[in-house]
Design a protein around this motif. Structure first.
Motif, mmCIF file in Angstrom:
data_model
loop_
_atom_site.group_PDB
_atom_site.id
_atom_site.type_symbol
_atom_site.label_atom_id
_atom_site.label_comp_id
_atom_site.label_asym_id
_atom_site.label_seq_id
_atom_site.Cartn_x
_atom_site.Cartn_y
_atom_site.Cartn_z
ATOM 1 N N HIS B 5 0.825 -1.218 0.000
ATOM 2 C CA HIS B 5 0.000 0.000 0.000
ATOM 3 C C HIS B 5 0.854 1.261 0.000
ATOM 4 O O HIS B 5 0.378 2.338 -0.327
ATOM 5 N N ARG B 52 -7.892 0.283 8.397
ATOM 6 C CA ARG B 52 -6.751 0.519 7.507
ATOM 7 C C ARG B 52 -5.761 -0.637 7.574
ATOM 8 O O ARG B 52 -5.231 -1.086 6.560
ATOM 9 N N ILE B 55 -6.740 -3.543 5.515
ATOM 10 C CA ILE B 55 -6.453 -3.356 4.087
ATOM 11 C C ILE B 55 -4.953 -3.531 3.834
ATOM 12 O O ILE B 55 -4.535 -4.187 2.876
ATOM 13 N N ASP B 59 -3.076 -9.541 0.818
ATOM 14 C CA ASP B 59 -2.098 -10.132 -0.086
ATOM 15 C C ASP B 59 -1.702 -9.068 -1.128
ATOM 16 O O ASP B 59 -2.567 -8.416 -1.709
ATOM 17 N N TYR B 63 -4.070 -6.950 -3.604
ATOM 18 C CA TYR B 63 -4.237 -5.512 -3.355
ATOM 19 C C TYR B 63 -4.131 -4.727 -4.660
ATOM 20 O O TYR B 63 -4.964 -3.871 -4.962
ATOM 21 N N TRP B 72 -12.128 -2.313 0.642
ATOM 22 C CA TRP B 72 -12.994 -2.013 1.784
ATOM 23 C C TRP B 72 -13.771 -3.249 2.230
ATOM 24 O O TRP B 72 -13.872 -3.543 3.424
ATOM 25 N N MET B 73 -14.349 -3.958 1.267
ATOM 26 C CA MET B 73 -15.136 -5.139 1.625
ATOM 27 C C MET B 73 -14.258 -6.218 2.237
ATOM 28 O O MET B 73 -14.666 -6.915 3.153
ATOM 29 N N HIS B 74 -13.046 -6.350 1.699
ATOM 30 C CA HIS B 74 -12.107 -7.311 2.269
ATOM 31 C C HIS B 74 -11.903 -7.004 3.755
ATOM 32 O O HIS B 74 -11.945 -7.897 4.612
ATOM 33 N N ASP B 78 -13.104 -9.224 6.867
ATOM 34 C CA ASP B 78 -12.021 -9.725 7.707
ATOM 35 C C ASP B 78 -12.286 -9.384 9.182
ATOM 36 O O ASP B 78 -12.205 -10.239 10.072
#
Lengths: 200, 103
Positions: B5, B52, B55, B59, B63, B72-74, B78
């Motif tokens: 990221h 954050r 996210i 992986d 990503y 966001w949904m991940h 999670d």
């Protein structure tokens, strides 16, 4: 495990939504109201009002540059993702541009939700290493002697660019001026011109 | 955290391609994903730093190839599974059921 790479994301979202609604953890009406607010009420037209006020009211501009959060709240814009605002002023010698290299931090109350390009890898990667190249891609050509300052937003602090007031707008009132202020001008990937609009 | 990221300064990500007159959401599921994040966040299931972080530990390849609201949904999934609000089996089961209904 969370979503594998090949997953059908639309189906996954529907499944999670239906489970959360069933368990009473999400109220559909509240969800719909929130989405509608960000689709129709909160957007760059808010920030444009802040800019136009700063262009027409020197005392407000001084407050805006010294305590942006409080000055912006005077116009009724505050809340989630706008708790700590900093306004950076473009001048004849300095151009400011905002990015969030780590993710997507953005001043929601004044600009709404960020456009895709702001959240995507190319802009986040290049804004800090090749800002002039990025500006060219947005059609902004600055004189080489103009300094470019890039501000990296974070979860605690959000930036808004105060664009330069275009020449030839001396007779215009704040409402007319606000219509000249585009979203990109307040991110710093655009400039305000006497014919620019808030569409982008 | 020095993860994928942390994109600032990387080369090779391609052109920016801003979309003229871009809509706030590009698909109905993005609208729902945004609403689910806000409502579960407001419901106290996680805080913004946890979100954050969820996210940021995706992986790396996933990503880069998945879209913003997929991130966001991940993270929402999670965290909700971690906190016990949902189970992966429930999600898989509901997905299968919805797919069957749509077929």
């Amino acid at each position: 495990m969370p979503a594998p790479h090949t997953d059908d994301i639309a189906l996954r979202v529907r499944a999670i939504e239906s489970l959360l609604v069933e368990k009473g953890l999400v109220q559909p009406a509240a969800l719909a109201a929130i989405v509608e607010t960000y689709e129709t009420k909160i957007g760059p037209h808010n920030g444009a009002q802040v800019v136009a006020r700063a262009w027409t009211d020197p005392a407000f501009k001084a407050r805006l540059l010294s305590d942006a959060t409080a000055a912006i709240a005077e116009l009724g814009f505050s809340g989630v993702q706008g708790e700590d605002m900093v306004v950076v002023e473009n001048t004849p010698t300095v151009h400011n541009m905002v990015v969030c290299t780590l993710c997507s931090c953005y001043p929601w109350p004044t600009l709404g939700l960020p456009p895709n390009w702001y959240k995507s890898a190319p802009y986040r990667a290049r804004a800090v290493i090749d800002p002039r190249g990025v500006l060219t891609e947005f059609g902004v050509e600055l004189p080489p002697e103009k300094e470019v300052r890039v501000w990296d937003s974070n979860a605690e602090l959000r930036y808004l660019v105060l664009p330069e007031r275009p020449a030839g707008t001396e007779g215009m009132d704040a409402a007319a001026l606000a219509a000249l202020v585009s979203r990109d001008a307040m991110i710093g990937t655009g400039v305000a011109t006497s014919s620019s609009g808030a569409a982008r | 955290m020095n993860g994928v990221h942390d994109l600032g300064g990387m080369h090779g990500m391609g052109p920016i391609n801003p979309e003229p007159n871009e809509p706030v959401f590009h698909a109905p599921w993005e609208r729902t994903a945004f609403g689910l994040f806000i409502t579960t966040f407001a419901g106290g299931h996680f805080n913004v730093d946890e979100f954050r972080h969820a996210i940021e530990k995706m992986d790396a390849a996933h990503y880069l190839e998945s879209s913003y609201y997929a991130h966001w949904m991940h993270a929402v999934e999670d965290l909700l599974v971690q906190r016990g609000a949902l189970t992966s089996a429930e999600i898989d089961g509901r997905m299968a059921q919805l797919a069957k209904e749509a077929a």
